[in-house]
Scaffold this motif. Structure first.
Motif, PDB file in Angstrom:
ATOM      1  N   TRP A 177      28.883  47.130  56.514  1.00 28.26           N
ATOM      2  CA  TRP A 177      28.214  45.790  56.932  1.00 28.26           C
ATOM      3  C   TRP A 177      27.766  45.223  55.616  1.00 28.26           C
ATOM      4  CZ3 TRP A 177      23.585  45.232  54.248  1.00 28.26           C
ATOM      5  CH2 TRP A 177      22.972  46.080  53.771  1.00 28.26           C
ATOM      6  N   SER A 178      27.728  45.723  54.533  1.00 29.51           N
ATOM      7  CA  SER A 178      27.214  45.037  53.261  1.00 29.51           C
ATOM      8  C   SER A 178      28.416  44.012  52.899  1.00 29.51           C
ATOM      9  CB  SER A 178      26.743  46.093  52.181  1.00 29.51           C
ATOM     10  OG  SER A 178      27.817  46.979  51.617  1.00 29.51           O
ATOM     11  N   GLY A 179      29.708  44.472  52.871  1.00 30.94           N
ATOM     12  CA  GLY A 179      30.855  43.595  52.322  1.00 30.94           C
ATOM     13  C   GLY A 179      30.827  42.452  53.370  1.00 30.94           C
ATOM     14  N   LYS A 180      30.368  42.649  54.576  1.00 28.91           N
ATOM     15  CA  LYS A 180      30.426  41.489  55.741  1.00 28.91           C
ATOM     16  C   LYS A 180      29.070  40.496  55.443  1.00 28.91           C
ATOM     17  CE  LYS A 180      31.974  41.358  59.688  1.00 28.91           C
ATOM     18  NZ  LYS A 180      32.986  40.408  59.906  1.00 28.91           N
ATOM     19  N   PHE A 181      28.150  41.037  55.096  1.00 29.86           N
ATOM     20  CA  PHE A 181      27.089  40.157  54.817  1.00 29.86           C
ATOM     21  C   PHE A 181      27.017  39.661  53.580  1.00 29.86           C
ATOM     22  CE2 PHE A 181      22.698  39.720  53.175  1.00 29.86           C
ATOM     23  CZ  PHE A 181      22.132  38.744  54.026  1.00 29.86           C
ATOM     24  N   PHE A 182      27.359  40.305  52.447  1.00 34.37           N
ATOM     25  CA  PHE A 182      27.631  39.532  51.196  1.00 34.37           C
ATOM     26  C   PHE A 182      28.603  38.869  50.963  1.00 34.37           C
ATOM     27  CE2 PHE A 182      24.472  42.745  50.276  1.00 34.37           C
ATOM     28  CZ  PHE A 182      23.293  42.047  50.081  1.00 34.37           C
ATOM     29  N   GLY A 183      30.017  39.368  51.412  1.00 29.78           N
ATOM     30  CA  GLY A 183      31.115  38.658  51.058  1.00 29.78           C
ATOM     31  C   GLY A 183      31.243  37.223  52.027  1.00 29.78           C
ATOM     32  N   TYR A 184      31.204  37.627  53.122  1.00 31.15           N
ATOM     33  CA  TYR A 184      30.931  36.295  54.053  1.00 31.15           C
ATOM     34  C   TYR A 184      29.795  35.491  53.647  1.00 31.15           C
ATOM     35  CZ  TYR A 184      34.981  38.009  56.343  1.00 31.15           C
ATOM     36  OH  TYR A 184      36.394  38.192  56.758  1.00 31.15           O
ATOM     37  N   GLY A 185      28.767  35.887  53.097  1.00 26.22           N
ATOM     38  CA  GLY A 185      27.590  35.202  52.629  1.00 26.22           C
ATOM     39  C   GLY A 185      28.160  34.185  51.560  1.00 26.22           C
ATOM     40  N   ILE A 186      28.751  34.789  50.526  1.00 24.18           N
ATOM     41  CA  ILE A 186      29.227  34.212  49.274  1.00 24.18           C
ATOM     42  C   ILE A 186      30.507  33.280  49.853  1.00 24.18           C
ATOM     43  CG2 ILE A 186      30.720  34.320  47.417  1.00 24.18           C
ATOM     44  CD1 ILE A 186      29.000  36.831  46.778  1.00 24.18           C
ATOM     45  N   GLN A 187      31.268  33.668  50.876  1.00 30.34           N
ATOM     46  CA  GLN A 187      32.478  32.746  51.378  1.00 30.34           C
ATOM     47  C   GLN A 187      31.732  31.268  52.055  1.00 30.34           C
ATOM     48  OE1 GLN A 187      34.173  33.337  55.289  1.00 30.34           O
ATOM     49  NE2 GLN A 187      36.225  32.751  53.966  1.00 30.34           N
ATOM     50  N   GLY A 188      30.636  31.844  52.832  1.00 27.36           N
ATOM     51  CA  GLY A 188      29.841  30.550  53.281  1.00 27.36           C
ATOM     52  C   GLY A 188      29.151  29.573  52.501  1.00 27.36           C
ATOM     53  N   GLY A 189      28.664  30.194  51.543  1.00 27.79           N
ATOM     54  CA  GLY A 189      28.099  29.466  50.545  1.00 27.79           C
ATOM     55  C   GLY A 189      28.969  28.564  49.838  1.00 27.79           C
ATOM     56  N   CYS A 190      30.037  29.158  49.430  1.00 28.31           N
ATOM     57  CA  CYS A 190      31.129  28.217  48.595  1.00 28.31           C
ATOM     58  C   CYS A 190      31.777  27.124  49.806  1.00 28.31           C
ATOM     59  CB  CYS A 190      32.471  28.977  48.365  1.00 28.31           C
ATOM     60  SG  CYS A 190      32.033  30.420  46.971  1.00 28.31           S
TER      61      CYS A 190
END
Length: 164
Positions: free
Chosen positions: A76-89
């Protein structure tokens, strides 16, 4: 907060504007990807072991029975933070590139500017996501690999190096 011109919270294409776009992208992408973590766990396990996890219903049952209900939230942490960073970019850099390309190319072909801006932002977003996705897949398919990002990043680096 004080509103500026035309009732806006900040001026378009200002650092604050890019920051709000980035934050919006992080929150929207991170939370939506977090919400579908159980489905992602099953999908990844179906890809790695299609014989054992051959259907959605039986796959969820197998994960639940063999590894417990918490197994559905692995990574879950990889999904939340990884895709959060991807979405922010994606959100923030899209706006940034839109301004840059508009300044260079003018407003003659806005569709091309929008396409070029989104493609450019997507490249950076996907590169930013890669390390998080690599750890997430290991966590989801190998229950003893790591619990999440904090212990997963060092393990992945130790076993595969920077290219891992």
């Amino acid at each position: 907060m004080r509103r500026g011109v035309e009732g806006r919270l900040c001026e378009e294409f200002s650092p604050g504007y890019y920051g709000l776009c980035t934050l919006g992208g992080m929150l929207s992408a991170g939370t939506t990807h977090l919400a579908i973590t159980p489905l992602d766990v099953l999908k990844v396990n179906m890809q790695v072991n299609p014989v054992k996890y051959n259907r959605i219903g039986s796959g969820f049952s197998t994960l639940w029975r063999e590894q417990g209900p918490s197994s559905l939230w692995r990574g879950w942490s990889g999904k939340f933070f990884g895709y959060g960073i991807q979405g922010g970019c994606k959100f923030g850099l899209y706006e940034y590139f839109k301004k840059i390309y508009s300044d260079v190319l003018g407003d003659h072909n806005r569709s091309f500017i929008f396409f070029l801006s989104s493609a450019s932002a997507q490249v950076f977003a996907d590169v930013a996501l890669c390390p998080f996705e690599a750890v997430k897949v290991q966590v989801q398919t190998q229950p003893v690999f790591a619990k999440g990002l904090v212990d997963g990043f060092p393990k992945l680096y130790a076993t595969e190096g920077l290219t891992g």
